[in-house]
Design a protein around this motif. Structure first.
Motif, PDB file in Angstrom:
ATOM      1  N   ASP A  64       0.734  -1.363   0.181  1.00 52.96           N
ATOM      2  CA  ASP A  64      -0.017  -0.041   0.074  1.00 52.96           C
ATOM      3  C   ASP A  64       0.758   1.241   0.025  1.00 52.96           C
ATOM      4  O   ASP A  64       2.190   1.145   0.696  1.00 52.96           O
ATOM      5  CB  ASP A  64      -0.766   0.100   1.190  1.00 52.96           C
ATOM      6  N   TRP A  69      -3.495   0.817  -9.323  1.00 59.07           N
ATOM      7  CA  TRP A  69      -2.679  -0.442  -9.287  1.00 59.07           C
ATOM      8  C   TRP A  69      -1.798  -0.430 -10.135  1.00 59.07           C
ATOM      9  O   TRP A  69      -1.735  -0.424 -11.518  1.00 59.07           O
ATOM     10  CB  TRP A  69      -3.515  -1.345  -9.297  1.00 59.07           C
ATOM     11  N   CYS A 127       3.627  -5.307  -6.527  1.00 53.03           N
ATOM     12  CA  CYS A 127       2.483  -4.601  -6.825  1.00 53.03           C
ATOM     13  C   CYS A 127       2.337  -3.548  -5.825  1.00 53.03           C
ATOM     14  O   CYS A 127       2.710  -3.305  -4.754  1.00 53.03           O
ATOM     15  CB  CYS A 127       1.377  -5.528  -6.682  1.00 53.03           C
ATOM     16  N   GLN A 141      -0.484  -0.545  -4.571  1.00 54.33           N
ATOM     17  CA  GLN A 141      -1.998  -0.322  -4.520  1.00 54.33           C
ATOM     18  C   GLN A 141      -1.878   1.154  -3.755  1.00 54.33           C
ATOM     19  O   GLN A 141      -1.612   1.371  -2.822  1.00 54.33           O
ATOM     20  CB  GLN A 141      -2.304  -1.393  -3.659  1.00 54.33           C
TER      21      GLN A 141
END
Length: 129
Positions: free
Chosen positions: A13, A39, A51, A53
């Motif tokens: 995050d 994303w 990834c 986010q």
């Protein structure tokens, strides 16, 4: 033991997914791909996917661990077998916007140095050895 599933992603995050993906692309390789506006995927050269986010109201983990929280997750990167390799890697990640959190004065005592990425996630540069 047979596995139940295969790890697909490590997801962080953050307040700015593309900026943080670019930071880790400079550290570990790969090219960030915006899949959605909140994303971003970074496929590393070894196939692992990091990834990123978007998290509204993001608050970075505290390091060292606070009494009321934890660092949640951190990433370890092999920098090379010699402290000279780690020294060179340290200069590069600092130039990219990382912040040094822990550097032992006695390099024999620890095989890693701790940094925060631009969004505040802890990560380590480790000496292979």
């Amino acid at each position: 033991m047979a596995s139940i599933a295969r790890l697909r992603n490590v997801v962080l995050d953050c307040p700015d997914p593309y900026a943080l993906a670019r930071f880790y692309a400079a550290v570990a390789g790969g090219t960030p791909v915006v899949e959605e506006e909140d994303w971003v995927v970074l496929r590393l050269p070894d196939g692992l996917r990091l990834c990123f986010q978007l998290a509204e109201g993001y608050t970075p983990p505290e390091w060292p661990r606070a009494d009321h929280g934890s660092q949640q997750v951190h990433l370890d990167f092999d920098a090379g077998p010699a402290w000279e390799d780690v020294d060179a890697a340290e200069k590069k990640v600092l130039a990219l916007g990382a912040r040094l959190l822990r550097r032992e004065e006695d390099p024999v005592a620890e095989d890693f140095r701790v940094f925060a990425d631009p969004a505040g996630h802890p990560f380590c540069l480790c000496r292979i050895g």
